[in-house]
Design a protein around this motif. Sequence first.
Motif, mmCIF file in Angstrom:
data_model
loop_
_atom_site.group_PDB
_atom_site.id
_atom_site.type_symbol
_atom_site.label_atom_id
_atom_site.label_comp_id
_atom_site.label_asym_id
_atom_site.label_seq_id
_atom_site.Cartn_x
_atom_site.Cartn_y
_atom_site.Cartn_z
ATOM 1 N N ILE A 56 6.613 43.297 28.274
ATOM 2 C CA ILE A 56 6.922 44.641 28.748
ATOM 3 C C ILE A 56 7.309 45.541 27.587
ATOM 4 N N ARG A 57 8.066 45.012 26.626
ATOM 5 C CA ARG A 57 8.477 45.841 25.482
ATOM 6 C C ARG A 57 7.274 46.284 24.665
ATOM 7 N N VAL A 58 6.294 45.372 24.509
ATOM 8 C CA VAL A 58 5.068 45.742 23.788
ATOM 9 C C VAL A 58 4.326 46.840 24.538
ATOM 10 N N ALA A 66 3.380 50.706 23.472
ATOM 11 C CA ALA A 66 1.989 51.165 23.480
ATOM 12 C C ALA A 66 1.804 52.384 24.370
ATOM 13 N N VAL A 67 2.550 52.449 25.478
ATOM 14 C CA VAL A 67 2.443 53.574 26.402
ATOM 15 C C VAL A 67 2.925 54.863 25.759
ATOM 16 N N ARG A 79 -1.564 56.479 29.949
ATOM 17 C CA ARG A 79 -1.799 55.225 29.241
ATOM 18 C C ARG A 79 -1.287 54.041 30.048
ATOM 19 N N LEU A 80 -0.172 54.240 30.707
ATOM 20 C CA LEU A 80 0.393 53.170 31.523
ATOM 21 C C LEU A 80 -0.565 52.766 32.632
ATOM 22 N N LEU A 99 13.993 48.670 24.502
ATOM 23 C CA LEU A 99 13.036 47.839 23.792
ATOM 24 C C LEU A 99 13.706 46.731 22.991
ATOM 25 N N MET A 100 15.056 46.739 22.931
ATOM 26 C CA MET A 100 15.767 45.756 22.128
ATOM 27 C C MET A 100 15.970 44.457 22.887
#
Length: 492
Positions: free
Chosen positions: A83-85, A89-90, A96-97, A213-214
Amino acid sequence: MLVALGLGMVATFMFLIITKRATPVVALILVPVAFGLFAGAGLDISDMIIDGVEDLAPTAAMLFFAIIFFGIMIDVGLFDPIIRVIVRAVGKDPARLVVGTAVLAMLISLDGDGSTTFIVTTAAMLPLYLKLGVSPVVLTVVAGLANGTMNILPWGGPTARAASALGLDTNSVFLPMVPALAAGLVVVLLFAFHLGVLERRRIGQIEIKESLLMPRDEVLVAAGGSGTDVPPRSRRFGGSSSATGGSADGPDNSGPSTRDLPAAGDANDDDPATSAFTGILDPNRKTLRPKLFWVNAGLTIGLLAVLGLDIVSIPVLFMIAAGIALAVNFPHLKDQQEAITRHSSSIVSVVAMVLAAAVLTGVFSGTGMVDAIAQWLASGIPDWMGPHMAVVIGVLSIPLTFLMSNDAFYFGVLPVLSETATRYGIDPAEMARASITGQPFHMQSPLVPAILLLVALAGVGLADHHKKVLWRAAAVSLVMLGVGCLIGAIPF
Protein backbone atom coordinates in the motif's frame (compact mmCIF):
# COMPACT_ATOMS: atom_id res chain seq x y z
CA MET A 1 -45.25 -20.95 -19.59
CA LEU A 2 -41.90 -21.88 -18.04
CA VAL A 3 -40.11 -19.39 -20.30
CA ALA A 4 -42.37 -16.57 -19.19
CA LEU A 5 -42.04 -17.57 -15.54
CA GLY A 6 -38.24 -17.84 -15.78
CA LEU A 7 -37.82 -14.44 -17.42
CA GLY A 8 -40.40 -12.92 -15.09
CA MET A 9 -38.62 -14.32 -12.04
CA VAL A 10 -35.29 -12.81 -13.00
CA ALA A 11 -36.88 -9.50 -14.02
CA THR A 12 -38.72 -9.26 -10.70
CA PHE A 13 -35.56 -10.03 -8.76
CA MET A 14 -33.55 -7.41 -10.64
CA PHE A 15 -36.29 -4.81 -10.22
CA LEU A 16 -36.42 -5.33 -6.47
CA ILE A 17 -32.70 -4.98 -5.88
CA ILE A 18 -32.06 -2.15 -8.33
CA THR A 19 -34.92 -0.09 -6.95
CA LYS A 20 -33.87 -1.09 -3.42
CA ARG A 21 -37.29 -2.48 -2.59
CA ALA A 22 -35.60 -5.51 -1.00
CA THR A 23 -32.13 -6.65 -0.02
CA PRO A 24 -30.46 -9.18 -2.34
CA VAL A 25 -30.82 -11.90 0.30
CA VAL A 26 -34.56 -11.36 0.67
CA ALA A 27 -35.13 -11.11 -3.09
CA LEU A 28 -32.99 -14.17 -3.83
CA ILE A 29 -35.08 -16.25 -1.43
CA LEU A 30 -38.65 -15.05 -1.74
CA VAL A 31 -38.88 -14.34 -5.46
CA PRO A 32 -37.79 -17.83 -6.63
CA VAL A 33 -39.97 -19.51 -4.00
CA ALA A 34 -43.01 -17.55 -5.17
CA PHE A 35 -42.38 -18.23 -8.87
CA GLY A 36 -41.49 -21.87 -8.19
CA LEU A 37 -44.74 -22.48 -6.37
CA PHE A 38 -46.64 -20.72 -9.14
CA ALA A 39 -44.91 -23.03 -11.64
CA GLY A 40 -46.36 -26.01 -9.81
CA ALA A 41 -43.28 -27.15 -7.91
CA GLY A 42 -45.31 -27.77 -4.76
CA LEU A 43 -43.43 -29.46 -1.94
CA ASP A 44 -40.74 -30.55 -4.42
CA ILE A 45 -39.41 -27.00 -4.21
CA SER A 46 -37.71 -28.07 -1.00
CA ASP A 47 -35.59 -30.66 -2.83
CA MET A 48 -34.81 -28.15 -5.58
CA ILE A 49 -33.49 -25.63 -3.07
CA ILE A 50 -31.47 -28.27 -1.22
CA ASP A 51 -29.88 -29.30 -4.53
CA GLY A 52 -28.95 -25.67 -5.12
CA VAL A 53 -27.50 -25.35 -1.62
CA GLU A 54 -25.45 -28.54 -2.08
CA ASP A 55 -24.02 -27.16 -5.32
CA LEU A 56 -23.00 -23.85 -3.74
CA ALA A 57 -21.99 -25.11 -0.29
CA PRO A 58 -18.30 -25.53 -1.27
CA THR A 59 -18.30 -21.97 -2.60
CA ALA A 60 -19.80 -20.68 0.64
CA ALA A 61 -17.16 -22.56 2.64
CA MET A 62 -14.39 -21.19 0.44
CA LEU A 63 -15.59 -17.60 0.85
CA PHE A 64 -16.03 -18.05 4.61
CA PHE A 65 -12.44 -19.11 5.20
CA ALA A 66 -10.97 -16.92 2.45
CA ILE A 67 -12.35 -13.84 4.20
CA ILE A 68 -10.84 -15.02 7.49
CA PHE A 69 -7.45 -15.76 5.91
CA PHE A 70 -7.04 -12.53 3.97
CA GLY A 71 -8.60 -10.57 6.81
CA ILE A 72 -5.87 -11.88 9.11
CA MET A 73 -3.20 -11.00 6.56
CA ILE A 74 -4.57 -7.46 6.51
CA ASP A 75 -4.67 -7.30 10.31
CA VAL A 76 -1.06 -8.41 10.72
CA GLY A 77 0.28 -5.92 8.15
CA LEU A 78 1.22 -8.16 5.23
CA PHE A 79 -0.14 -5.72 2.65
CA ASP A 80 1.09 -2.50 4.32
CA PRO A 81 4.35 -2.25 2.30
CA ILE A 82 2.43 -2.74 -0.95
CA ILE A 83 0.00 0.00 0.00
CA ARG A 84 2.83 2.42 0.79
CA VAL A 85 4.36 1.81 -2.64
CA ILE A 86 0.97 2.40 -4.30
CA VAL A 87 0.40 5.57 -2.28
CA ARG A 88 3.72 6.99 -3.44
CA ALA A 89 2.97 6.01 -7.05
CA VAL A 90 -0.51 7.58 -6.90
CA GLY A 91 0.87 10.92 -5.79
CA LYS A 92 -1.95 13.46 -5.59
CA ASP A 93 -4.05 12.08 -8.45
CA PRO A 94 -7.15 9.92 -7.84
CA ALA A 95 -7.15 9.01 -11.54
CA ARG A 96 -3.86 7.14 -11.07
CA LEU A 97 -5.36 5.26 -8.16
CA VAL A 98 -8.31 4.05 -10.23
CA VAL A 99 -6.16 3.01 -13.19
CA GLY A 100 -3.81 1.28 -10.77
CA THR A 101 -6.77 -0.63 -9.38
CA ALA A 102 -7.65 -1.88 -12.87
CA VAL A 103 -4.07 -2.98 -13.55
CA LEU A 104 -3.81 -4.73 -10.17
CA ALA A 105 -7.11 -6.57 -10.72
CA MET A 106 -5.98 -7.67 -14.18
CA LEU A 107 -2.70 -9.04 -12.84
CA ILE A 108 -4.30 -10.93 -9.97
CA SER A 109 -6.96 -12.27 -12.35
CA LEU A 110 -4.22 -14.27 -14.05
CA ASP A 111 -4.82 -16.96 -11.44
CA GLY A 112 -8.30 -17.46 -12.87
CA ASP A 113 -10.14 -17.11 -9.57
CA GLY A 114 -12.48 -14.15 -9.17
CA SER A 115 -12.81 -14.44 -5.40
CA THR A 116 -9.04 -14.26 -4.87
CA THR A 117 -8.84 -11.30 -7.23
CA PHE A 118 -11.51 -9.35 -5.38
CA ILE A 119 -10.20 -10.18 -1.92
CA VAL A 120 -6.64 -9.11 -2.71
CA THR A 121 -7.67 -6.06 -4.73
CA THR A 122 -10.06 -4.89 -2.03
CA ALA A 123 -7.52 -5.53 0.71
CA ALA A 124 -4.87 -3.54 -1.14
CA MET A 125 -6.94 -0.66 -2.53
CA LEU A 126 -10.02 -0.06 -0.39
CA PRO A 127 -8.10 1.58 2.48
CA LEU A 128 -6.72 4.12 0.02
CA TYR A 129 -10.13 4.77 -1.52
CA LEU A 130 -11.64 5.50 1.88
CA LYS A 131 -8.72 7.55 3.12
CA LEU A 132 -8.45 9.55 -0.09
CA GLY A 133 -12.21 10.09 -0.31
CA VAL A 134 -12.66 8.18 -3.59
CA SER A 135 -16.00 6.39 -3.93
CA PRO A 136 -15.70 2.62 -3.29
CA VAL A 137 -18.26 2.11 -6.07
CA VAL A 138 -15.47 3.07 -8.47
CA LEU A 139 -13.34 0.27 -7.03
CA THR A 140 -16.03 -2.38 -7.49
CA VAL A 141 -16.80 -1.20 -11.03
CA VAL A 142 -13.18 -1.24 -12.16
CA ALA A 143 -12.29 -4.50 -10.42
CA GLY A 144 -15.44 -6.18 -11.73
CA LEU A 145 -14.75 -5.08 -15.31
CA ALA A 146 -11.09 -6.11 -15.19
CA ASN A 147 -11.80 -9.55 -13.74
CA GLY A 148 -14.77 -10.17 -16.04
CA THR A 149 -12.67 -9.42 -19.11
CA MET A 150 -9.81 -11.63 -17.93
CA ASN A 151 -12.31 -14.39 -17.19
CA ILE A 152 -11.99 -15.74 -20.75
CA LEU A 153 -8.51 -17.09 -19.93
CA PRO A 154 -8.45 -20.87 -20.60
CA TRP A 155 -8.12 -21.68 -16.90
CA GLY A 156 -10.79 -19.16 -15.90
CA GLY A 157 -13.68 -21.53 -16.59
CA PRO A 158 -15.94 -20.23 -19.41
CA THR A 159 -13.51 -21.03 -22.22
CA ALA A 160 -12.96 -24.53 -20.89
CA ARG A 161 -16.73 -25.02 -20.56
CA ALA A 162 -17.35 -23.84 -24.11
CA ALA A 163 -14.62 -26.12 -25.46
CA SER A 164 -15.85 -29.10 -23.44
CA ALA A 165 -19.47 -28.59 -24.47
CA LEU A 166 -18.55 -28.68 -28.16
CA GLY A 167 -15.70 -31.21 -27.95
CA LEU A 168 -12.97 -28.72 -28.89
CA ASP A 169 -9.40 -28.01 -27.83
CA THR A 170 -9.27 -25.06 -25.44
CA ASN A 171 -6.43 -23.36 -27.32
CA SER A 172 -8.40 -23.41 -30.57
CA VAL A 173 -11.06 -21.34 -28.81
CA PHE A 174 -8.87 -18.96 -26.83
CA LEU A 175 -5.78 -18.14 -28.90
CA PRO A 176 -7.62 -16.50 -31.84
CA MET A 177 -9.41 -14.30 -29.28
CA VAL A 178 -6.23 -12.82 -27.74
CA PRO A 179 -6.51 -9.58 -29.80
CA ALA A 180 -10.14 -9.25 -28.70
CA LEU A 181 -9.07 -9.77 -25.09
CA ALA A 182 -6.43 -7.07 -25.47
CA ALA A 183 -9.01 -4.69 -26.93
CA GLY A 184 -11.36 -5.39 -24.02
CA LEU A 185 -8.62 -4.64 -21.50
CA VAL A 186 -7.85 -1.35 -23.24
CA VAL A 187 -11.51 -0.35 -22.95
CA VAL A 188 -11.46 -1.28 -19.26
CA LEU A 189 -8.43 0.97 -18.72
CA LEU A 190 -10.16 3.81 -20.57
CA PHE A 191 -13.23 3.41 -18.37
CA ALA A 192 -10.96 3.37 -15.31
CA PHE A 193 -9.20 6.55 -16.38
CA HIS A 194 -12.52 8.28 -17.08
CA LEU A 195 -13.90 7.31 -13.68
CA GLY A 196 -10.67 8.49 -12.08
CA VAL A 197 -10.90 11.84 -13.82
CA LEU A 198 -14.48 12.26 -12.59
CA GLU A 199 -13.32 11.52 -9.04
CA ARG A 200 -10.44 13.98 -9.46
CA ARG A 201 -12.92 16.70 -10.39
CA ARG A 202 -15.13 15.80 -7.47
CA ILE A 203 -12.60 15.64 -4.64
CA GLY A 204 -9.64 17.59 -5.99
CA GLN A 205 -6.04 16.74 -5.20
CA ILE A 206 -4.93 14.96 -2.06
CA GLU A 207 -2.13 15.91 0.30
CA ILE A 208 -0.64 12.67 1.62
CA LYS A 209 0.88 12.82 5.08
CA GLU A 210 4.37 11.32 5.12
CA SER A 211 3.56 9.59 8.40
CA LEU A 212 1.15 7.39 6.45
CA LEU A 213 4.04 6.01 4.44
CA MET A 214 6.34 5.31 7.41
CA PRO A 215 6.77 1.92 9.02
CA ARG A 216 5.60 1.68 12.62
CA ASP A 217 8.97 2.39 14.26
CA GLU A 218 9.60 5.51 12.18
CA VAL A 219 6.17 6.89 13.03
CA LEU A 220 6.78 6.47 16.75
CA VAL A 221 10.14 8.21 16.50
CA ALA A 222 8.64 11.05 14.47
CA ALA A 223 5.90 11.44 17.01
CA GLY A 224 8.40 11.51 19.85
CA GLY A 225 6.66 8.59 21.53
CA SER A 226 7.70 5.30 23.04
CA GLY A 227 5.07 3.10 21.54
CA THR A 228 1.94 4.25 23.28
CA ASP A 229 1.84 7.82 22.04
CA VAL A 230 -0.32 8.70 19.05
CA PRO A 231 0.70 11.28 16.44
CA PRO A 232 -1.28 14.52 16.47
CA ARG A 233 -4.65 14.49 14.76
CA SER A 234 -4.84 16.05 11.32
CA ARG A 235 -7.72 17.56 9.43
CA ARG A 236 -10.19 14.91 8.39
CA PHE A 237 -12.21 14.92 5.21
CA GLY A 238 -15.86 13.91 5.09
CA GLY A 239 -18.71 13.11 2.78
CA SER A 240 -17.38 10.54 0.37
CA SER A 241 -15.99 8.10 2.86
CA SER A 242 -19.24 6.20 3.05
CA ALA A 243 -19.38 2.98 1.17
CA THR A 244 -21.97 4.15 -1.26
CA GLY A 245 -21.29 7.85 -1.04
CA GLY A 246 -19.82 10.06 -3.69
CA SER A 247 -20.38 9.90 -7.39
CA ALA A 248 -18.80 7.53 -9.83
CA ASP A 249 -20.21 9.25 -12.89
CA GLY A 250 -19.95 12.94 -12.26
CA PRO A 251 -18.84 15.72 -9.93
CA ASP A 252 -20.99 17.11 -7.16
CA ASN A 253 -21.69 20.77 -6.52
CA SER A 254 -19.05 21.24 -3.86
CA GLY A 255 -16.33 22.05 -6.34
CA PRO A 256 -12.74 20.81 -6.36
CA SER A 257 -10.71 21.03 -3.21
CA THR A 258 -7.45 19.90 -1.71
CA ARG A 259 -7.89 17.27 0.97
CA ASP A 260 -5.50 15.97 3.59
CA LEU A 261 -5.04 12.29 4.14
CA PRO A 262 -5.30 11.56 7.85
CA ALA A 263 -2.02 10.98 9.59
CA ALA A 264 -1.13 7.49 10.71
CA GLY A 265 -2.61 6.78 14.06
CA ASP A 266 -5.49 9.20 13.51
CA ALA A 267 -7.90 6.45 14.33
CA ASN A 268 -11.54 6.56 15.09
CA ASP A 269 -13.59 3.46 15.71
CA ASP A 270 -16.59 5.03 14.02
CA ASP A 271 -14.68 5.92 10.86
CA PRO A 272 -15.22 3.41 8.05
CA ALA A 273 -11.61 3.92 7.06
CA THR A 274 -10.52 2.12 10.24
CA SER A 275 -12.95 -0.79 10.11
CA ALA A 276 -11.92 -4.45 10.11
CA PHE A 277 -11.05 -4.54 6.43
CA THR A 278 -9.73 -1.00 6.08
CA GLY A 279 -7.48 -0.18 9.03
CA ILE A 280 -4.58 -1.39 6.97
CA LEU A 281 -2.22 1.59 7.26
CA ASP A 282 -2.57 2.38 10.95
CA PRO A 283 0.97 1.68 12.26
CA ASN A 284 -0.31 1.54 15.83
CA ARG A 285 -2.90 -1.22 15.49
CA LYS A 286 -2.33 -3.98 18.01
CA THR A 287 -2.78 -6.79 15.49
CA LEU A 288 0.47 -6.04 13.63
CA ARG A 289 2.97 -8.91 13.56
CA PRO A 290 6.13 -7.45 11.95
CA LYS A 291 8.32 -10.32 13.18
CA LEU A 292 6.08 -12.79 11.34
CA PHE A 293 6.03 -10.84 8.06
CA TRP A 294 8.01 -13.38 6.05
CA VAL A 295 6.14 -16.28 7.62
CA ASN A 296 2.83 -14.76 6.54
CA ALA A 297 4.21 -13.85 3.13
CA GLY A 298 5.40 -17.42 2.62
CA LEU A 299 2.05 -18.79 3.72
CA THR A 300 0.18 -16.52 1.30
CA ILE A 301 2.49 -17.23 -1.63
CA GLY A 302 2.25 -20.94 -0.92
CA LEU A 303 -1.55 -20.75 -0.82
CA LEU A 304 -1.72 -18.94 -4.16
CA ALA A 305 0.77 -21.39 -5.70
CA VAL A 306 -1.25 -24.42 -4.63
CA LEU A 307 -4.39 -22.62 -5.77
CA GLY A 308 -2.89 -22.19 -9.24
CA LEU A 309 -1.76 -25.83 -9.41
CA ASP A 310 -5.31 -26.96 -8.63
CA ILE A 311 -4.15 -29.99 -6.65
CA VAL A 312 -6.25 -29.37 -3.53
CA SER A 313 -9.93 -28.47 -3.31
CA ILE A 314 -10.16 -24.70 -2.90
CA PRO A 315 -12.47 -24.76 0.16
CA VAL A 316 -10.16 -27.26 1.89
CA LEU A 317 -7.12 -25.18 0.96
CA PHE A 318 -8.55 -22.02 2.51
CA MET A 319 -9.72 -23.92 5.60
CA ILE A 320 -6.20 -25.19 6.25
CA ALA A 321 -4.58 -21.84 5.45
CA ALA A 322 -6.97 -19.95 7.73
CA GLY A 323 -6.31 -22.40 10.57
CA ILE A 324 -2.54 -22.01 10.20
CA ALA A 325 -2.81 -18.21 9.99
CA LEU A 326 -4.88 -18.06 13.18
CA ALA A 327 -2.59 -20.41 15.09
CA VAL A 328 0.63 -18.68 14.01
CA ASN A 329 -0.42 -15.06 14.45
CA PHE A 330 -2.85 -15.38 17.36
CA PRO A 331 -1.76 -18.30 19.54
CA HIS A 332 -4.09 -17.37 22.40
CA LEU A 333 -7.73 -18.46 22.30
CA LYS A 334 -9.12 -14.99 23.05
CA ASP A 335 -7.08 -13.43 20.24
CA GLN A 336 -8.26 -16.06 17.78
CA GLN A 337 -11.87 -15.41 18.68
CA GLU A 338 -11.37 -11.66 18.28
CA ALA A 339 -9.67 -12.16 14.90
CA ILE A 340 -12.68 -14.10 13.60
CA THR A 341 -15.18 -11.67 15.13
CA ARG A 342 -13.49 -8.68 13.45
CA HIS A 343 -14.55 -10.04 10.08
CA SER A 344 -17.85 -11.61 11.08
CA SER A 345 -20.00 -8.97 9.37
CA SER A 346 -18.33 -9.59 6.01
CA ILE A 347 -18.56 -13.35 6.48
CA VAL A 348 -22.26 -13.31 7.34
CA SER A 349 -23.26 -11.01 4.49
CA VAL A 350 -21.31 -12.93 1.84
CA VAL A 351 -22.25 -16.45 2.93
CA ALA A 352 -25.89 -15.42 3.35
CA MET A 353 -26.03 -14.11 -0.22
CA VAL A 354 -24.36 -17.24 -1.62
CA LEU A 355 -26.81 -19.54 0.15
CA ALA A 356 -29.71 -17.31 -0.89
CA ALA A 357 -28.49 -17.45 -4.50
CA ALA A 358 -28.74 -21.24 -4.19
CA VAL A 359 -32.51 -20.82 -3.91
CA LEU A 360 -32.63 -19.00 -7.25
CA THR A 361 -30.35 -21.46 -9.06
CA GLY A 362 -32.11 -24.48 -7.53
CA VAL A 363 -35.58 -23.33 -8.57
CA PHE A 364 -34.34 -22.14 -11.97
CA SER A 365 -32.93 -25.59 -12.77
CA GLY A 366 -35.35 -27.79 -10.84
CA THR A 367 -38.48 -26.40 -12.47
CA GLY A 368 -37.00 -26.75 -15.95
CA MET A 369 -36.98 -23.00 -16.62
CA VAL A 370 -33.37 -23.07 -17.86
CA ASP A 371 -34.02 -25.81 -20.42
CA ALA A 372 -37.23 -24.14 -21.54
CA ILE A 373 -35.49 -20.83 -22.16
CA ALA A 374 -32.70 -22.55 -24.12
CA GLN A 375 -35.17 -24.36 -26.39
CA TRP A 376 -37.25 -21.22 -26.81
CA LEU A 377 -34.25 -19.24 -27.94
CA ALA A 378 -33.15 -21.89 -30.41
CA SER A 379 -36.58 -22.17 -31.97
CA GLY A 380 -37.18 -18.44 -32.00
CA ILE A 381 -34.22 -17.45 -34.17
CA PRO A 382 -35.45 -16.67 -37.72
CA ASP A 383 -33.86 -18.34 -40.73
CA TRP A 384 -32.36 -15.10 -42.08
CA MET A 385 -30.18 -14.88 -38.98
CA GLY A 386 -28.71 -18.35 -39.60
CA PRO A 387 -25.53 -17.16 -41.39
CA HIS A 388 -24.93 -14.74 -38.51
CA MET A 389 -25.39 -17.24 -35.70
CA ALA A 390 -21.93 -16.56 -34.25
CA VAL A 391 -22.78 -12.90 -33.75
CA VAL A 392 -26.20 -13.93 -32.42
CA ILE A 393 -24.67 -16.18 -29.75
CA GLY A 394 -22.19 -13.44 -28.88
CA VAL A 395 -24.94 -10.89 -28.31
CA LEU A 396 -27.13 -13.41 -26.47
CA SER A 397 -24.23 -14.36 -24.20
CA ILE A 398 -24.41 -10.90 -22.62
CA PRO A 399 -27.87 -11.17 -21.04
CA LEU A 400 -28.06 -14.96 -20.82
CA THR A 401 -24.86 -15.48 -18.83
CA PHE A 402 -26.12 -12.78 -16.50
CA LEU A 403 -29.45 -14.56 -16.00
CA MET A 404 -28.08 -18.09 -15.67
CA SER A 405 -24.93 -19.87 -14.58
CA ASN A 406 -22.07 -20.54 -16.98
CA ASP A 407 -22.83 -24.24 -16.76
CA ALA A 408 -26.43 -23.68 -17.82
CA PHE A 409 -25.42 -21.46 -20.73
CA TYR A 410 -22.44 -23.39 -22.08
CA PHE A 411 -23.85 -26.88 -21.60
CA GLY A 412 -27.50 -26.02 -22.23
CA VAL A 413 -27.79 -23.15 -24.71
CA LEU A 414 -24.51 -23.21 -26.66
CA PRO A 415 -24.71 -26.80 -28.00
CA VAL A 416 -28.26 -26.25 -29.26
CA LEU A 417 -27.38 -23.04 -31.11
CA SER A 418 -24.06 -24.46 -32.35
CA GLU A 419 -25.86 -27.39 -33.94
CA THR A 420 -28.15 -24.95 -35.73
CA ALA A 421 -25.13 -22.88 -36.87
CA THR A 422 -23.42 -25.87 -38.52
CA ARG A 423 -26.24 -25.92 -41.08
CA TYR A 424 -24.99 -22.54 -42.26
CA GLY A 425 -21.31 -23.53 -42.38
CA ILE A 426 -20.29 -21.97 -39.09
CA ASP A 427 -17.61 -23.95 -37.26
CA PRO A 428 -18.27 -24.89 -33.60
CA ALA A 429 -14.98 -23.25 -32.60
CA GLU A 430 -16.25 -19.95 -34.01
CA MET A 431 -19.44 -20.29 -32.01
CA ALA A 432 -17.42 -21.03 -28.88
CA ARG A 433 -15.28 -17.93 -29.37
CA ALA A 434 -18.31 -15.71 -29.76
CA SER A 435 -19.98 -17.23 -26.71
CA ILE A 436 -17.21 -16.17 -24.31
CA THR A 437 -17.42 -12.47 -25.16
CA GLY A 438 -20.26 -11.94 -22.70
CA GLN A 439 -18.08 -12.71 -19.66
CA PRO A 440 -17.48 -9.07 -18.59
CA PHE A 441 -21.26 -8.78 -18.19
CA HIS A 442 -21.66 -12.24 -16.68
CA MET A 443 -19.27 -11.47 -13.82
CA GLN A 444 -21.61 -8.74 -12.56
CA SER A 445 -24.47 -11.20 -12.07
CA PRO A 446 -25.82 -11.76 -8.55
CA LEU A 447 -25.57 -15.47 -9.38
CA VAL A 448 -21.76 -15.11 -9.30
CA PRO A 449 -20.58 -15.52 -5.69
CA ALA A 450 -17.37 -13.58 -6.36
CA ILE A 451 -19.22 -10.36 -7.19
CA LEU A 452 -21.25 -10.71 -4.00
CA LEU A 453 -17.96 -10.99 -2.16
CA LEU A 454 -16.61 -7.87 -3.87
CA VAL A 455 -19.52 -5.60 -3.00
CA ALA A 456 -19.66 -6.97 0.55
CA LEU A 457 -15.98 -6.34 1.23
CA ALA A 458 -16.16 -2.86 -0.32
CA GLY A 459 -19.33 -2.02 1.60
CA VAL A 460 -21.12 -1.16 -1.64
CA GLY A 461 -24.76 -1.94 -2.39
CA LEU A 462 -25.29 -4.36 -5.24
CA ALA A 463 -27.78 -1.94 -6.78
CA ASP A 464 -25.23 0.90 -6.70
CA HIS A 465 -22.67 -1.36 -8.33
CA HIS A 466 -25.09 -2.44 -11.07
CA LYS A 467 -26.12 1.11 -11.89
CA LYS A 468 -22.52 2.02 -12.69
CA VAL A 469 -21.12 -1.21 -14.09
CA LEU A 470 -23.73 -2.88 -16.31
CA TRP A 471 -23.62 -0.56 -19.32
CA ARG A 472 -19.84 -0.44 -19.15
CA ALA A 473 -19.64 -4.25 -18.99
CA ALA A 474 -21.98 -4.51 -22.00
CA ALA A 475 -19.74 -2.09 -23.90
CA VAL A 476 -16.62 -4.14 -23.16
CA SER A 477 -18.37 -7.33 -24.28
CA LEU A 478 -19.53 -5.75 -27.54
CA VAL A 479 -16.03 -4.41 -28.24
CA MET A 480 -14.58 -7.89 -27.78
CA LEU A 481 -17.24 -9.33 -30.08
CA GLY A 482 -16.63 -6.62 -32.67
CA VAL A 483 -12.84 -7.06 -32.64
CA GLY A 484 -13.31 -10.82 -32.90
CA CYS A 485 -15.33 -10.25 -36.06
CA LEU A 486 -12.80 -7.78 -37.48
CA ILE A 487 -9.86 -10.18 -37.10
CA GLY A 488 -11.83 -13.11 -38.51
CA ALA A 489 -11.97 -15.18 -35.30
CA ILE A 490 -15.76 -14.82 -35.34
CA PRO A 491 -17.64 -14.87 -38.67
CA PHE A 492 -20.00 -12.01 -39.28
